[in-house]
Motif scaffolding. Structure first.
Motif, PDB file in Angstrom:
ATOM      1  N   PHE A   1      13.068   5.873   1.960  1.00  0.00           N
ATOM      2  CA  PHE A   1      12.432   6.975   2.689  1.00  0.00           C
ATOM      3  C   PHE A   1      12.436   8.255   1.854  1.00  0.00           C
ATOM      4  O   PHE A   1      11.469   9.019   1.858  1.00  0.00           O
ATOM      5  CB  PHE A   1      13.136   7.220   4.023  1.00  0.00           C
ATOM      6  CG  PHE A   1      12.533   8.348   4.830  1.00  0.00           C
ATOM      7  CD1 PHE A   1      11.314   8.180   5.467  1.00  0.00           C
ATOM      8  CD2 PHE A   1      13.177   9.567   4.940  1.00  0.00           C
ATOM      9  CE1 PHE A   1      10.746   9.222   6.204  1.00  0.00           C
ATOM     10  CE2 PHE A   1      12.630  10.609   5.669  1.00  0.00           C
ATOM     11  CZ  PHE A   1      11.410  10.431   6.304  1.00  0.00           C
ATOM     12  N   GLY A   2      13.543   8.479   1.123  1.00  0.00           N
ATOM     13  CA  GLY A   2      13.598   9.648   0.258  1.00  0.00           C
ATOM     14  C   GLY A   2      12.525   9.618  -0.813  1.00  0.00           C
ATOM     15  O   GLY A   2      11.962  10.657  -1.182  1.00  0.00           O
ATOM     16  N   VAL A   3      12.227   8.414  -1.305  1.00  0.00           N
ATOM     17  CA  VAL A   3      11.186   8.270  -2.323  1.00  0.00           C
ATOM     18  C   VAL A   3       9.804   8.466  -1.704  1.00  0.00           C
ATOM     19  O   VAL A   3       8.958   9.193  -2.237  1.00  0.00           O
ATOM     20  CB  VAL A   3      11.270   6.886  -2.998  1.00  0.00           C
ATOM     21  CG1 VAL A   3      10.180   6.731  -4.050  1.00  0.00           C
ATOM     22  CG2 VAL A   3      12.648   6.673  -3.617  1.00  0.00           C
ATOM     23  N   THR A   4       9.560   7.827  -0.572  1.00  0.00           N
ATOM     24  CA  THR A   4       8.217   7.865   0.021  1.00  0.00           C
ATOM     25  C   THR A   4       7.902   9.207   0.664  1.00  0.00           C
ATOM     26  O   THR A   4       6.724   9.597   0.721  1.00  0.00           O
ATOM     27  CB  THR A   4       8.053   6.745   1.058  1.00  0.00           C
ATOM     28  OG1 THR A   4       9.080   6.854   2.061  1.00  0.00           O
ATOM     29  CG2 THR A   4       8.168   5.375   0.398  1.00  0.00           C
ATOM     30  N   LEU A   5       8.920   9.933   1.143  1.00  0.00           N
ATOM     31  CA  LEU A   5       8.653  11.269   1.684  1.00  0.00           C
ATOM     32  C   LEU A   5       8.161  12.194   0.584  1.00  0.00           C
ATOM     33  O   LEU A   5       7.295  13.042   0.806  1.00  0.00           O
ATOM     34  CB  LEU A   5       9.917  11.836   2.340  1.00  0.00           C
ATOM     35  CG  LEU A   5       9.770  13.212   3.000  1.00  0.00           C
ATOM     36  CD1 LEU A   5       8.718  13.179   4.095  1.00  0.00           C
ATOM     37  CD2 LEU A   5      11.117  13.693   3.555  1.00  0.00           C
ATOM     38  N   LYS A   6       8.703  12.002  -0.618  1.00  0.00           N
ATOM     39  CA  LYS A   6       8.211  12.776  -1.756  1.00  0.00           C
ATOM     40  C   LYS A   6       6.747  12.429  -2.040  1.00  0.00           C
ATOM     41  O   LYS A   6       5.935  13.310  -2.368  1.00  0.00           O
ATOM     42  CB  LYS A   6       9.062  12.491  -2.987  1.00  0.00           C
ATOM     43  CG  LYS A   6       8.639  13.277  -4.227  1.00  0.00           C
ATOM     44  CD  LYS A   6       9.514  12.954  -5.415  1.00  0.00           C
ATOM     45  CE  LYS A   6       9.291  11.536  -5.906  1.00  0.00           C
ATOM     46  NZ  LYS A   6      10.034  11.254  -7.157  1.00  0.00           N
ATOM     47  N   MET A   7       6.392  11.143  -1.899  1.00  0.00           N
ATOM     48  CA  MET A   7       5.013  10.735  -2.125  1.00  0.00           C
ATOM     49  C   MET A   7       4.080  11.330  -1.073  1.00  0.00           C
ATOM     50  O   MET A   7       2.902  11.593  -1.341  1.00  0.00           O
ATOM     51  CB  MET A   7       4.902   9.213  -2.130  1.00  0.00           C
ATOM     52  CG  MET A   7       5.851   8.507  -3.099  1.00  0.00           C
ATOM     53  SD  MET A   7       5.732   9.081  -4.802  1.00  0.00           S
ATOM     54  CE  MET A   7       4.251   8.237  -5.339  1.00  0.00           C
ATOM     55  N   ALA A   8       4.593  11.556   0.143  1.00  0.00           N
ATOM     56  CA  ALA A   8       3.788  12.242   1.159  1.00  0.00           C
ATOM     57  C   ALA A   8       3.451  13.648   0.693  1.00  0.00           C
ATOM     58  O   ALA A   8       2.335  14.142   0.902  1.00  0.00           O
ATOM     59  CB  ALA A   8       4.543  12.282   2.488  1.00  0.00           C
TER      60      ALA A   8
ATOM     61  N   VAL B   1       1.207   4.609   2.648  1.00  0.00           N
ATOM     62  CA  VAL B   1       1.233   5.095   4.034  1.00  0.00           C
ATOM     63  C   VAL B   1       1.677   6.546   4.067  1.00  0.00           C
ATOM     64  O   VAL B   1       1.074   7.401   4.736  1.00  0.00           O
ATOM     65  CB  VAL B   1       2.167   4.227   4.899  1.00  0.00           C
ATOM     66  CG1 VAL B   1       2.250   4.793   6.313  1.00  0.00           C
ATOM     67  CG2 VAL B   1       1.684   2.780   4.943  1.00  0.00           C
ATOM     68  N   LYS B   2       2.747   6.855   3.321  1.00  0.00           N
ATOM     69  CA  LYS B   2       3.255   8.226   3.301  1.00  0.00           C
ATOM     70  C   LYS B   2       2.253   9.169   2.638  1.00  0.00           C
ATOM     71  O   LYS B   2       2.105  10.323   3.069  1.00  0.00           O
ATOM     72  CB  LYS B   2       4.594   8.262   2.573  1.00  0.00           C
ATOM     73  CG  LYS B   2       5.725   7.591   3.338  1.00  0.00           C
ATOM     74  CD  LYS B   2       6.016   8.324   4.636  1.00  0.00           C
ATOM     75  CE  LYS B   2       7.105   7.615   5.438  1.00  0.00           C
ATOM     76  NZ  LYS B   2       8.379   7.531   4.722  1.00  0.00           N
ATOM     77  N   ILE B   3       1.595   8.720   1.586  1.00  0.00           N
ATOM     78  CA  ILE B   3       0.571   9.559   0.969  1.00  0.00           C
ATOM     79  C   ILE B   3      -0.537   9.860   1.978  1.00  0.00           C
ATOM     80  O   ILE B   3      -1.012  10.996   2.081  1.00  0.00           O
ATOM     81  CB  ILE B   3      -0.010   8.874  -0.286  1.00  0.00           C
ATOM     82  CG1 ILE B   3       1.049   8.813  -1.388  1.00  0.00           C
ATOM     83  CG2 ILE B   3      -1.244   9.620  -0.793  1.00  0.00           C
ATOM     84  CD1 ILE B   3       0.607   8.052  -2.620  1.00  0.00           C
TER      85      ILE B   3
ATOM     86  N   VAL C   1      -1.812  13.445   3.406  1.00  0.00           N
ATOM     87  CA  VAL C   1      -3.198  13.915   3.383  1.00  0.00           C
ATOM     88  C   VAL C   1      -3.662  14.301   4.786  1.00  0.00           C
ATOM     89  O   VAL C   1      -4.275  15.363   4.983  1.00  0.00           O
ATOM     90  CB  VAL C   1      -4.126  12.841   2.783  1.00  0.00           C
ATOM     91  CG1 VAL C   1      -5.588  13.258   2.914  1.00  0.00           C
ATOM     92  CG2 VAL C   1      -3.787  12.597   1.315  1.00  0.00           C
ATOM     93  N   LEU C   2      -3.385  13.441   5.772  1.00  0.00           N
ATOM     94  CA  LEU C   2      -3.780  13.741   7.156  1.00  0.00           C
ATOM     95  C   LEU C   2      -3.138  15.036   7.637  1.00  0.00           C
ATOM     96  O   LEU C   2      -3.802  15.898   8.227  1.00  0.00           O
ATOM     97  CB  LEU C   2      -3.372  12.585   8.085  1.00  0.00           C
ATOM     98  CG  LEU C   2      -3.493  12.858   9.589  1.00  0.00           C
ATOM     99  CD1 LEU C   2      -4.943  13.124   9.973  1.00  0.00           C
ATOM    100  CD2 LEU C   2      -2.933  11.688  10.400  1.00  0.00           C
TER     101      LEU C   2
END
Length: 488
Positions: A19-26, A150-152, A156-157
Motif C-alpha cells: 500500500f505504501g508503494v501504490t499510494l505513491k503511484m496514486a 488502480v491507484k494511478i 487521476v480521478l
C-alpha cells in the motif's frame, strides 16, 4: 513492522507494505493528470500565469526530462542503500513539488515544481514494481502489481474531480498532505528480503521473508539465498588480489559481458516495447489532455468535466476488474486481448472523428461509448500490464540497472507522446493522430507476441532461469513451459 500485529496474516502484511508503494503511484497519477485541470485554469484571462499551446505542452511533458535522472538515481540508491531508503527518498521531491506548485506565481517556478515531480515519478517507475514483486508471494504478485494502475487511476480521478471544482493551488495542498502520509507508511515498512540476501544479510532476509510470507514458501527462500550466495562468492573471488587498473579493466570487460547476457538484454528489449504500448495506448491523452480530446471528439454539447470524471471512474472499475482477471488468465492473453481492443478503439474513434468533421455522421452517444471502450482497453490491460511485467522479468543480480535502462524508453515515449499531442492535433487532426497511435501499438504487439514469455504463477527465480536457458526456469510442470510459447 512493529506497527503490524503478530496476529496479522501474511496476506495482510503484504497488503500493508505494498500500500505504501501504490499510494505513491496514486500521487504519480495525480501529478500527470494535474495538467488536465491546471492548463484550462491558466488559459483564463484573469490567471496570474499566462500560457499558450507551446508552454502548456511543456508543463505537461517536462516531467519526462526528470524521469531519466530519477530513474538512474533510484537504481543506484536501491542497489546500494536498499529499496526502502530509495522509496523514502523518492517521495521527498514529490512533496516539495506540490508545495512549490501551491506558491507558484510564474512559469519558471511552476516548471521547477513539475521537474521535481518528474524526478519522483522517474524514481518510482523503476522502484515500485521491483519492490512489490520482492515483497509479495507469486500467487498475489500479479494482483498487487496490477493494483499500481488502480491507484494511478484513483489519483487521476481524484485530481480531475478536485480540479474541476477547486482552484489548482487547493488541489496541490490536498495532494501534498496525502504524500506526507505515504512517507510515514513507507517508513514503517521493512526492507526487501531480496535486497538483504543480495547483500549477504541472510538471517535478516529470512526473518523479513517469513514475516511477509509465513512459513509456506521456504522453497523460494532457499533458492533465493542459494542464488545470492553463488553470486556473492563470484564477486568476492573476482575482487581478490587485483590492482586498480586490473579492476577497471575487469569492470569494463564484465560490463560488456553483461550486455551480451540473454537474461539482461532480453527483458530490456521486451520492456522497451511494453512501455511503448503503455504510453502510446492513450492513457496520457486522457490524463493530461482530457479536455482537448473530448472537445475534438464530442464538442461542447456535453458537460466535459462530468464526462471526464465518468471516464476516470470507469478506469478505476476496469482496473479493479483487471486485478481479479489477472489472477485467472495468462499475462499474454491479457495483453493480446486488451491491446486488440485498444487498436479497435483507436481506429473506430478516428473513423467517427473524420465522419464528424466531414459532417457525414455525428452522434455523441456513439462517441462516448467508443471513448469508454478505449479507456477499458487502457485500464484493464495496456497500462497495468507494464507494471506487472516490469516487476517480473529482470534477474536479481541486474534488477536495479536493467530496470533503470528500460525506464529510459518509458520517459522517451512519455515526452514524445505528450509533447506532440497539440502539434499532431493541429496538423493531421485527431483522426490522423489516432491512426498513428494504432499503428505503433500494433507493431509492439507483434514483437511481444514473438518474444514475451508467460510469467503467471511462476517465481522470479524460475523466470530468471528461463531467460538464462536453464531447464529449471521452465517451472515444475511441462504445462508451465508450454505457457511461454502460446497466448491461449
Amino acid at each position: 513492522m512493529a506497527l503490524c500485529s503478530n496476529y496479522a496474516t501474511p496476506f495482510m502484511k503484504q497488503c500493508f507494505v505494498t500500500f505504501g508503494v501504490t499510494l505513491k503511484m496514486a500521487g504519480h497519477g495525480a501529478a500527470v493528470g494535474f495538467t488536465a485541470v491546471l492548463l484550462p485554469q491558466l488559459r483564463k484571462s484573469n490567471s496570474a500565469i499566462n500560457i499558450d499551446d507551446s508552454t502548456g505542452s511543456w508543463i505537461a511533458s517536462i516531467l519526462s526530462f526528470a524521469f531519466i535522472i530519477g530513474n538512474f538515481t533510484s537504481s543506484i540508491l536501491m542497489g546500494i542503500y536498499g529499496r526502502k531508503i530509495a522509496n523514502l527518498v523518492s517521495i521527498v521531491p514529490m512533496i516539495i513539488g506540490w508545495v512549490c506548485i501551491v506558491f507558484a506565481t510564474n512559469m519558471p517556478f511552476l516548471l521547477t515544481a513539475r521537474v521535481l515531480q518528474g524526478l519522483s515519478i522517474g524514481m518510482g517507475v523503476t522502484l515500485g514494481p521491483v519492490l512489490i514483486s520482492e515483497y509479495s508471494s507469486p500467487k498475489y504478485r500479479g494482483a498487487f502489481l496490477m493494483s499500481i494502475s488502480v491507484k494511478i487511476a484513483i489519483g487521476v480521478l481524484t485530481v480531475h474531480t478536485l480540479g474541476s471544482y477547486l482552484k489548482w493551488q487547493t488541489t496541490a495542498v490536498i495532494y501534498a498532505v496525502i504524500t506526507v502520509v505515504d512517507f510515514i507508511i513507507v517508513a514503517c515498512s521493512p526492507e526487501s528480503p531480496s535486497w538483504l540476501a543480495d547483500h549477504g544479510k541472510y538471517e535478516e532476509s529470512k526473518r523479513v521473508f517469513r514475516w511477509l510470507r509465513g512459513s509456506d514458501e521456504e522453497c523460494e527462500l532457499e533458492r533465493m539465498i542459494e542464488a545470492s550466495k553463488a553470486v556473492r562468492e563470484s564477486r568476492s573471488s573476482n575482487k581478490l588480489n587485483r590492482s586498480l587498473q586490473s579492476k577497471m579493466e575487469e569492470y569494463f570487460t564484465n560490463f560488456f559481458k553483461i550486455l551480451r547476457k540473454k537474461e539482461f538484454y532480453k527483458p530490456i528489449f521486451i520492456m522497451a516495447h511494453v512501455y511503448t504500448i503503455s504510453q502510446w495506448g492513450g492513457v496520457n491523452l486522457f490524463a493530461a489532455y482530457a479536455v482537448d480530446v473530448f472537445n475534438n471528439i464530442i464538442g461542447d454539447d456535453f458537460d466535459i468535466p462530468l464526462l471526464i470524471i465518468s471516464v476516470d471512474a470507469q478506469r478505476i472499475i476496469s482496473n479493479a476488474l483487471a486485478v481479479y482477471i489477472i489472477t485467472k488468465i495468462r499475462r499474454r492473453t491479457l495483453l493480446s486481448t486488451t491491446v486488440g481492443i485498444g487498436i479497435f478503439a483507436f481506429l473506430s474513434i478516428a473513423t467517427y472523428s473524420y465522419l464528424r468533421e466531414m459532417k457525414i455522421f455525428n452522434n455523441s452517444i456513439v462517441a462516448i461509448i467508443l471513448i469508454h471502450i478505449h479507456m477499458f482497453s487502457i485500464a484493464a490491460g495496456t497500462l497495468p500490464f507494464c507494471y506487472i511485467i516490469s516487476g517480473e522479468l529482470f534477474p536479481l543480480e541486474y534488477r536495479s540497472f536493467a530496470s533503470a535502462i528500460s525506464v529510459i524508453f518509458h520517459s522517451m515515449n512519455f515526452f514524445i507522446m505528450v509533447k506532440t499531442v497539440p502539434f499532431l492535433f493541429n496538423t493531421i487532426g485527431l483522426h490522423g493522430t489516432y491512426c498513428v497511435y494504432a499503428g505503433i501499438i500494433a507493431y509492439c504487439l507483434v514483437v511481444l507476441f514473438i518474444f514475451l514469455p508467460e510469467t503467471k504463477d511462476r517465481t522470479l527465480q524460475e523466470i530468471e532461469e528461463e531467460f538464462k536457458g536453464l531447464s529449471g526456469g521452465l517451472g515444475v510442470s511441462r504445462g508451465k513451459a508450454d505457457e511461454s510459447t502460446s497466448f491461449i
